[in-house]
Design a protein around this motif. Structure first.
Motif, PDB file in Angstrom:
ATOM      1  N   MET A   1       0.847  -1.173   0.000  1.00 28.32           N
ATOM      2  CA  MET A   1       0.000   0.000   0.000  1.00 28.32           C
ATOM      3  C   MET A   1       0.892   1.236   0.000  1.00 28.32           C
ATOM      4  N   SER A   2       0.493   2.180  -0.771  1.00 32.14           N
ATOM      5  CA  SER A   2       1.215   3.443  -0.866  1.00 32.14           C
ATOM      6  C   SER A   2       0.283   4.564  -0.411  1.00 32.14           C
ATOM      7  N   ILE A   3       0.801   5.432   0.428  1.00 32.36           N
ATOM      8  CA  ILE A   3      -0.015   6.524   0.954  1.00 32.36           C
ATOM      9  C   ILE A   3       0.691   7.840   0.665  1.00 32.36           C
ATOM     10  N   ALA A   4      -0.059   8.788   0.127  1.00 36.10           N
ATOM     11  CA  ALA A   4       0.479  10.124  -0.115  1.00 36.10           C
ATOM     12  C   ALA A   4       0.016  11.039   1.013  1.00 36.10           C
ATOM     13  N   LEU A   5       0.963  11.683   1.650  1.00 40.30           N
ATOM     14  CA  LEU A   5       0.644  12.590   2.742  1.00 40.30           C
ATOM     15  C   LEU A   5       0.630  14.033   2.258  1.00 40.30           C
ATOM     16  N   LYS A   6      -0.215  14.825   2.868  1.00 45.92           N
ATOM     17  CA  LYS A   6      -0.205  16.262   2.601  1.00 45.92           C
ATOM     18  C   LYS A   6       1.019  16.852   3.285  1.00 45.92           C
ATOM     19  N   GLN A  11       4.910  17.557   7.808  1.00 47.36           N
ATOM     20  CA  GLN A  11       5.497  18.484   8.778  1.00 47.36           C
ATOM     21  C   GLN A  11       5.169  18.062  10.209  1.00 47.36           C
ATOM     22  N   PHE A  12       3.966  17.575  10.421  1.00 45.19           N
ATOM     23  CA  PHE A  12       3.566  17.104  11.738  1.00 45.19           C
ATOM     24  C   PHE A  12       4.435  15.921  12.166  1.00 45.19           C
ATOM     25  N   ILE A  13       4.636  14.977  11.263  1.00 47.06           N
ATOM     26  CA  ILE A  13       5.478  13.819  11.560  1.00 47.06           C
ATOM     27  C   ILE A  13       6.900  14.266  11.876  1.00 47.06           C
ATOM     28  N   LYS A  15       7.859  17.102  13.051  1.00 46.31           N
ATOM     29  CA  LYS A  15       7.827  17.778  14.361  1.00 46.31           C
ATOM     30  C   LYS A  15       7.871  16.748  15.487  1.00 46.31           C
ATOM     31  N   LYS A  16       7.107  15.669  15.330  1.00 41.95           N
ATOM     32  CA  LYS A  16       7.098  14.616  16.343  1.00 41.95           C
ATOM     33  C   LYS A  16       8.462  13.926  16.424  1.00 41.95           C
ATOM     34  N   LEU A  17       9.097  13.712  15.294  1.00 40.97           N
ATOM     35  CA  LEU A  17      10.426  13.103  15.286  1.00 40.97           C
ATOM     36  C   LEU A  17      11.446  14.001  15.979  1.00 40.97           C
ATOM     37  N   LYS A  18      11.358  15.301  15.716  1.00 44.56           N
ATOM     38  CA  LYS A  18      12.294  16.243  16.332  1.00 44.56           C
ATOM     39  C   LYS A  18      12.091  16.347  17.837  1.00 44.56           C
ATOM     40  N   SER A  19      10.885  16.033  18.310  1.00 51.94           N
ATOM     41  CA  SER A  19      10.628  16.098  19.753  1.00 51.94           C
ATOM     42  C   SER A  19      11.418  15.038  20.508  1.00 51.94           C
ATOM     43  N   GLY A  20      11.849  14.008  19.784  1.00 49.88           N
ATOM     44  CA  GLY A  20      12.612  12.940  20.401  1.00 49.88           C
ATOM     45  C   GLY A  20      11.760  11.820  20.975  1.00 49.88           C
ATOM     46  N   LYS A  21      10.467  11.994  20.957  1.00 52.57           N
ATOM     47  CA  LYS A  21       9.578  10.968  21.504  1.00 52.57           C
ATOM     48  C   LYS A  21       9.496   9.754  20.580  1.00 52.57           C
ATOM     49  N   TYR A  22       9.672   9.961  19.300  1.00 46.28           N
ATOM     50  CA  TYR A  22       9.573   8.884  18.310  1.00 46.28           C
ATOM     51  C   TYR A  22      10.891   8.807  17.542  1.00 46.28           C
ATOM     52  N   GLU A  31       1.319   5.081  16.337  1.00 43.47           N
ATOM     53  CA  GLU A  31       0.665   5.713  17.490  1.00 43.47           C
ATOM     54  C   GLU A  31      -0.630   6.407  17.068  1.00 43.47           C
ATOM     55  N   ALA A  32      -0.610   7.037  15.911  1.00 46.09           N
ATOM     56  CA  ALA A  32      -1.820   7.696  15.411  1.00 46.09           C
ATOM     57  C   ALA A  32      -2.942   6.682  15.195  1.00 46.09           C
ATOM     58  N   PHE A  33      -2.615   5.549  14.617  1.00 47.29           N
ATOM     59  CA  PHE A  33      -3.624   4.505  14.410  1.00 47.29           C
ATOM     60  C   PHE A  33      -4.096   3.908  15.730  1.00 47.29           C
ATOM     61  N   ARG A  34      -3.177   3.752  16.670  1.00 49.76           N
ATOM     62  CA  ARG A  34      -3.561   3.223  17.981  1.00 49.76           C
ATOM     63  C   ARG A  34      -4.554   4.169  18.666  1.00 49.76           C
ATOM     64  N   LEU A  35      -4.269   5.452  18.601  1.00 52.29           N
ATOM     65  CA  LEU A  35      -5.170   6.435  19.202  1.00 52.29           C
ATOM     66  C   LEU A  35      -6.516   6.488  18.487  1.00 52.29           C
TER      67      LEU A  35
END
Length: 82
Positions: A1-6, A11-13, A15-22, A31-35
């Motif tokens: 499956m291929s998914i195209a993101l806006k 940018q949101f992803i 930002k989350k990576l830069k936070s160091g949490k992921y 995590e988004a799917f789990r929530l």
């Protein structure tokens, strides 16, 4: 499956990576799917509870245990005044 993101989603992803949490985009998406799944479960439970409350209320009305609208409005106004 291929998914195209806006761009905003990418940018949101980032930002989350830069936070160091992921440590990866996959972790963020997982995590988004789990929530989302958790939210759906809560909604289904709320829906089931609400349907039961409506059924209980209708059964009370059928037994003549209901209140007339004027009494309910008077009670609500009294509660607001407190």
């Amino acid at each position: 499956m291929s998914i195209a993101l806006k761009i905003e989603q990418e940018q949101f992803i980032q930002k989350k990576l830069k936070s160091g949490k992921y440590s990866s985009a996959d972790e963020v998406i997982f995590e988004a799917f789990r929530l989302l799944e958790e939210r759906d479960k809560h909604y289904e439970q709320w829906l089931q509870d609400t349907r039961q409350k409506v059924a209980d209320g209708l059964a009370q009305l059928d037994r003549g245990e209901g209140l007339d609208g004027e009494s309910v409005i008077a009670r609500l106004k009294e509660q607001v005044r407190m």
